[in-house]
Design a protein around this motif. Structure first.
Motif, PDB file in Angstrom:
ATOM      1  N   THR A 196       0.842  -1.178   0.000  1.00 29.98           N
ATOM      2  CA  THR A 196       0.000   0.000   0.000  1.00 29.98           C
ATOM      3  C   THR A 196       0.886   1.239   0.000  1.00 29.98           C
ATOM      4  O   THR A 196       2.096   1.150   0.269  1.00 29.98           O
ATOM      5  CB  THR A 196      -0.956   0.028   1.208  1.00 29.98           C
ATOM      6  OG1 THR A 196      -1.903   1.099   1.046  1.00 29.98           O
ATOM      7  CG2 THR A 196      -0.191   0.266   2.508  1.00 29.98           C
ATOM      8  N   VAL A 197       0.302   2.388  -0.300  1.00 24.70           N
ATOM      9  CA  VAL A 197       1.041   3.644  -0.379  1.00 24.70           C
ATOM     10  C   VAL A 197       0.268   4.724   0.369  1.00 24.70           C
ATOM     11  O   VAL A 197      -0.944   4.871   0.181  1.00 24.70           O
ATOM     12  CB  VAL A 197       1.263   4.084  -1.841  1.00 24.70           C
ATOM     13  CG1 VAL A 197       1.900   5.470  -1.895  1.00 24.70           C
ATOM     14  CG2 VAL A 197       2.141   3.081  -2.576  1.00 24.70           C
ATOM     15  N   LEU A 239       6.102   9.834  -0.370  1.00 20.20           N
ATOM     16  CA  LEU A 239       5.300   8.623  -0.281  1.00 20.20           C
ATOM     17  C   LEU A 239       5.967   7.615   0.649  1.00 20.20           C
ATOM     18  O   LEU A 239       7.191   7.503   0.682  1.00 20.20           O
ATOM     19  CB  LEU A 239       5.128   7.985  -1.663  1.00 20.20           C
ATOM     20  CG  LEU A 239       4.540   8.862  -2.761  1.00 20.20           C
ATOM     21  CD1 LEU A 239       4.518   8.088  -4.072  1.00 20.20           C
ATOM     22  CD2 LEU A 239       3.142   9.337  -2.396  1.00 20.20           C
ATOM     23  N   THR A 240       5.149   6.897   1.384  1.00 25.44           N
ATOM     24  CA  THR A 240       5.606   5.760   2.168  1.00 25.44           C
ATOM     25  C   THR A 240       5.041   4.503   1.527  1.00 25.44           C
ATOM     26  O   THR A 240       3.818   4.337   1.431  1.00 25.44           O
ATOM     27  CB  THR A 240       5.151   5.861   3.635  1.00 25.44           C
ATOM     28  OG1 THR A 240       5.714   7.030   4.231  1.00 25.44           O
ATOM     29  CG2 THR A 240       5.608   4.645   4.418  1.00 25.44           C
ATOM     30  N   ILE A 241       5.926   3.654   1.061  1.00 24.55           N
ATOM     31  CA  ILE A 241       5.538   2.382   0.434  1.00 24.55           C
ATOM     32  C   ILE A 241       5.700   1.293   1.487  1.00 24.55           C
ATOM     33  O   ILE A 241       6.795   1.067   1.994  1.00 24.55           O
ATOM     34  CB  ILE A 241       6.415   2.079  -0.789  1.00 24.55           C
ATOM     35  CG1 ILE A 241       6.306   3.218  -1.818  1.00 24.55           C
ATOM     36  CG2 ILE A 241       6.026   0.750  -1.422  1.00 24.55           C
ATOM     37  CD1 ILE A 241       7.327   3.118  -2.941  1.00 24.55           C
ATOM     38  N   GLU A 242       4.599   0.637   1.820  1.00 27.16           N
ATOM     39  CA  GLU A 242       4.625  -0.377   2.871  1.00 27.16           C
ATOM     40  C   GLU A 242       4.281  -1.741   2.282  1.00 27.16           C
ATOM     41  O   GLU A 242       3.272  -1.884   1.586  1.00 27.16           O
ATOM     42  CB  GLU A 242       3.640  -0.021   3.978  1.00 27.16           C
ATOM     43  CG  GLU A 242       3.643  -0.989   5.148  1.00 27.16           C
ATOM     44  CD  GLU A 242       2.731  -0.543   6.272  1.00 27.16           C
ATOM     45  OE1 GLU A 242       1.784  -1.286   6.602  1.00 27.16           O
ATOM     46  OE2 GLU A 242       2.954   0.566   6.819  1.00 27.16           O
ATOM     47  N   GLY A 265       7.699  -4.063   5.947  1.00 28.15           N
ATOM     48  CA  GLY A 265       8.828  -3.159   5.754  1.00 28.15           C
ATOM     49  C   GLY A 265       8.383  -1.945   4.975  1.00 28.15           C
ATOM     50  O   GLY A 265       7.334  -1.956   4.308  1.00 28.15           O
ATOM     51  N   GLN A 266       9.158  -0.883   5.056  1.00 29.87           N
ATOM     52  CA  GLN A 266       8.802   0.381   4.412  1.00 29.87           C
ATOM     53  C   GLN A 266       9.941   0.906   3.561  1.00 29.87           C
ATOM     54  O   GLN A 266      11.117   0.697   3.857  1.00 29.87           O
ATOM     55  CB  GLN A 266       8.428   1.436   5.460  1.00 29.87           C
ATOM     56  CG  GLN A 266       7.155   1.155   6.213  1.00 29.87           C
ATOM     57  CD  GLN A 266       6.805   2.279   7.180  1.00 29.87           C
ATOM     58  OE1 GLN A 266       7.653   3.122   7.517  1.00 29.87           O
ATOM     59  NE2 GLN A 266       5.568   2.307   7.633  1.00 29.87           N
ATOM     60  N   GLU A 267       9.552   1.588   2.511  1.00 33.93           N
ATOM     61  CA  GLU A 267      10.462   2.354   1.675  1.00 33.93           C
ATOM     62  C   GLU A 267       9.802   3.697   1.378  1.00 33.93           C
ATOM     63  O   GLU A 267       8.630   3.906   1.704  1.00 33.93           O
ATOM     64  CB  GLU A 267      10.741   1.614   0.360  1.00 33.93           C
ATOM     65  CG  GLU A 267      12.058   0.850   0.366  1.00 33.93           C
ATOM     66  CD  GLU A 267      13.260   1.753   0.090  1.00 33.93           C
ATOM     67  OE1 GLU A 267      13.244   2.941   0.515  1.00 33.93           O
ATOM     68  OE2 GLU A 267      14.209   1.290  -0.554  1.00 33.93           O
ATOM     69  N   THR A 268      10.537   4.601   0.771  1.00 32.86           N
ATOM     70  CA  THR A 268       9.987   5.916   0.468  1.00 32.86           C
ATOM     71  C   THR A 268      10.193   6.273  -1.003  1.00 32.86           C
ATOM     72  O   THR A 268      11.068   5.710  -1.683  1.00 32.86           O
ATOM     73  CB  THR A 268      10.633   7.008   1.339  1.00 32.86           C
ATOM     74  OG1 THR A 268      12.046   7.033   1.113  1.00 32.86           O
ATOM     75  CG2 THR A 268      10.365   6.755   2.810  1.00 32.86           C
ATOM     76  N   ALA A 269       9.371   7.195  -1.463  1.00 26.92           N
ATOM     77  CA  ALA A 269       9.523   7.806  -2.777  1.00 26.92           C
ATOM     78  C   ALA A 269       9.155   9.267  -2.615  1.00 26.92           C
ATOM     79  O   ALA A 269       8.425   9.630  -1.684  1.00 26.92           O
ATOM     80  CB  ALA A 269       8.607   7.123  -3.802  1.00 26.92           C
ATOM     81  N   SER A 270       9.654  10.120  -3.473  1.00 29.98           N
ATOM     82  CA  SER A 270       9.373  11.548  -3.302  1.00 29.98           C
ATOM     83  C   SER A 270       9.289  12.260  -4.641  1.00 29.98           C
ATOM     84  O   SER A 270       9.976  11.900  -5.600  1.00 29.98           O
ATOM     85  CB  SER A 270      10.446  12.208  -2.421  1.00 29.98           C
ATOM     86  OG  SER A 270      11.727  12.084  -2.998  1.00 29.98           O
ATOM     87  N   ILE A 286      12.512   6.028  -6.321  1.00 35.95           N
ATOM     88  CA  ILE A 286      11.305   6.308  -7.099  1.00 35.95           C
ATOM     89  C   ILE A 286      10.889   7.757  -6.879  1.00 35.95           C
ATOM     90  O   ILE A 286      10.927   8.265  -5.759  1.00 35.95           O
ATOM     91  CB  ILE A 286      10.165   5.369  -6.681  1.00 35.95           C
ATOM     92  CG1 ILE A 286      10.544   3.909  -6.953  1.00 35.95           C
ATOM     93  CG2 ILE A 286       8.862   5.721  -7.402  1.00 35.95           C
ATOM     94  CD1 ILE A 286       9.557   2.915  -6.400  1.00 35.95           C
ATOM     95  N   GLY A 287      10.491   8.423  -7.940  1.00 39.63           N
ATOM     96  CA  GLY A 287      10.016   9.802  -7.813  1.00 39.63           C
ATOM     97  C   GLY A 287      10.470  10.637  -8.993  1.00 39.63           C
ATOM     98  O   GLY A 287      10.900  10.119 -10.028  1.00 39.63           O
ATOM     99  N   GLY A 288      10.369  11.956  -8.827  1.00 45.87           N
ATOM    100  CA  GLY A 288      10.754  12.854  -9.898  1.00 45.87           C
ATOM    101  C   GLY A 288      10.271  14.265  -9.636  1.00 45.87           C
ATOM    102  O   GLY A 288       9.878  14.617  -8.515  1.00 45.87           O
ATOM    103  N   ARG A 289      10.296  15.059 -10.695  1.00 44.56           N
ATOM    104  CA  ARG A 289       9.916  16.467 -10.580  1.00 44.56           C
ATOM    105  C   ARG A 289       8.573  16.690 -11.239  1.00 44.56           C
ATOM    106  O   ARG A 289       8.316  16.199 -12.340  1.00 44.56           O
ATOM    107  CB  ARG A 289      10.986  17.353 -11.226  1.00 44.56           C
ATOM    108  CG  ARG A 289      10.721  18.841 -11.030  1.00 44.56           C
ATOM    109  CD  ARG A 289      11.896  19.678 -11.473  1.00 44.56           C
ATOM    110  NE  ARG A 289      12.146  19.576 -12.914  1.00 44.56           N
ATOM    111  CZ  ARG A 289      12.933  20.403 -13.599  1.00 44.56           C
ATOM    112  NH1 ARG A 289      13.572  21.377 -12.957  1.00 44.56           N
ATOM    113  NH2 ARG A 289      13.119  20.244 -14.878  1.00 44.56           N
ATOM    114  N   LEU A 290       7.707  17.430 -10.545  1.00 45.62           N
ATOM    115  CA  LEU A 290       6.401  17.807 -11.068  1.00 45.62           C
ATOM    116  C   LEU A 290       6.386  19.308 -11.299  1.00 45.62           C
ATOM    117  O   LEU A 290       6.946  20.077 -10.513  1.00 45.62           O
ATOM    118  CB  LEU A 290       5.299  17.430 -10.067  1.00 45.62           C
ATOM    119  CG  LEU A 290       5.283  15.974  -9.586  1.00 45.62           C
ATOM    120  CD1 LEU A 290       4.228  15.801  -8.503  1.00 45.62           C
ATOM    121  CD2 LEU A 290       5.028  15.022 -10.748  1.00 45.62           C
TER     122      LEU A 290
END
Length: 258
Positions: free
Chosen positions: A39-40, A102-105, A116-121, A175-179
């Motif tokens: 989930t995110v 974002l928190t990826i769980e 466990g958790q990872e992040t994206a921004s 994971i992520g990028g510019r908006l």
């Protein structure tokens, strides 16, 4: 003052106030296609609007505010969605979106703690964009990394989530990028997340791979929790699966299983 004039001024003032209070902020939609047991959630971070100074109740200026998004129910079995305001006035001043974290769980076992958790921004740029996309799609992949923990060497897992390139290969970057701010209103930002088929050791030089699976290096002895191989690819020790099984090979448990 003329009573009719006073009534008109009051009515006009109330209309303006009501109109402002009922005008919702512009938003964009964030969607995430997630694998099973993932989930995110999101945290939108804001900064003072240009020319705005935000003052806390203590009298000190502050430069950041946050809104947390946790979908109560997924849109579908494998999709979450929430709307992110481009502005925020809940902190007593006018603020604009500066990024989304974002928190990826991921859940790897049946117990609540087997996760466990990872992040994206994503950052928000004020630079104008020459593109006009309605939907911006980002792709990422999570890979489970396994290790042993504790004196009985139970298997636990850690997710590693990284961006995918155009060829579908996992990159080193997060994971992520510019908006672009000028493209966000009424648009959709989408994350398509997958899971790698193969798991890998979380710590290098702890395991040796054989056709039957991975074997845990012995190290100095059974009590050596670090247990680096140091070139010893003949001596190994057993470990336990999360369900309590005693095993010698991961993930098949025994060398006879396929």
């Amino acid at each position: 003052m003329n009573p009719n004039l006073r009534a008109w001024l009051l009515s006009t003032s109330m209309s303006l106030l009501t109109g402002c209070s009922l005008t919702p902020p512009k938003t964009f939609t964030f969607q995430a296609d997630v694998p099973e047991n993932f989930t995110v959630t999101g945290t939108a971070n804001y900064k003072p609007a240009p020319g705005e100074t935000c003052i806390a109740p203590t009298g000190e200026a502050f430069t950041t505010g946050s809104l947390f998004f946790k979908p109560e129910q997924p849109k579908t079995a494998h999709q979450v969605e929430f709307k992110v305001p481009l502005t925020d006035d809940d902190h007593g001043c006018s603020m604009i979106l500066r990024g989304l974290k974002l928190t990826i769980e991921g859940q790897w076992g049946p117990r609540e703690l087997d996760m466990g958790q990872e992040t994206a921004s994503f950052s928000v740029s004020d630079d104008p964009s020459e593109q006009t996309p309605v939907v911006q799609v980002f792709k990422g992949q999570c890979q489970w990394l396994f290790r042993t923990m504790g004196p009985y060497r139970y298997i636990v897992k850690i997710p590693k989530c990284r961006a995918l390139n155009a060829n579908g290969d996992m990159e080193k970057r997060m994971i992520g990028g510019r908006l672009h701010r000028d493209l966000l209103a009424d648009s959709t930002v989408k994350l398509v997340l997958s899971v790698a088929k193969e798991e890998e050791p979380a710590v290098g030089d702890n395991w040796v791979k054989f056709p039957q699976g991975w074997k845990r290096c012995m190290g100095e002895d059974l009590d050596d929790r670090d247990a680096f191989c140091f070139g010893n690819t003949t001596d190994f020790k057993p470990f336990k699966m999360p369900d309590g099984r005693d095993c010698t090979v991961y993930p098949n448990c025994t060398e006879q299983e396929q």
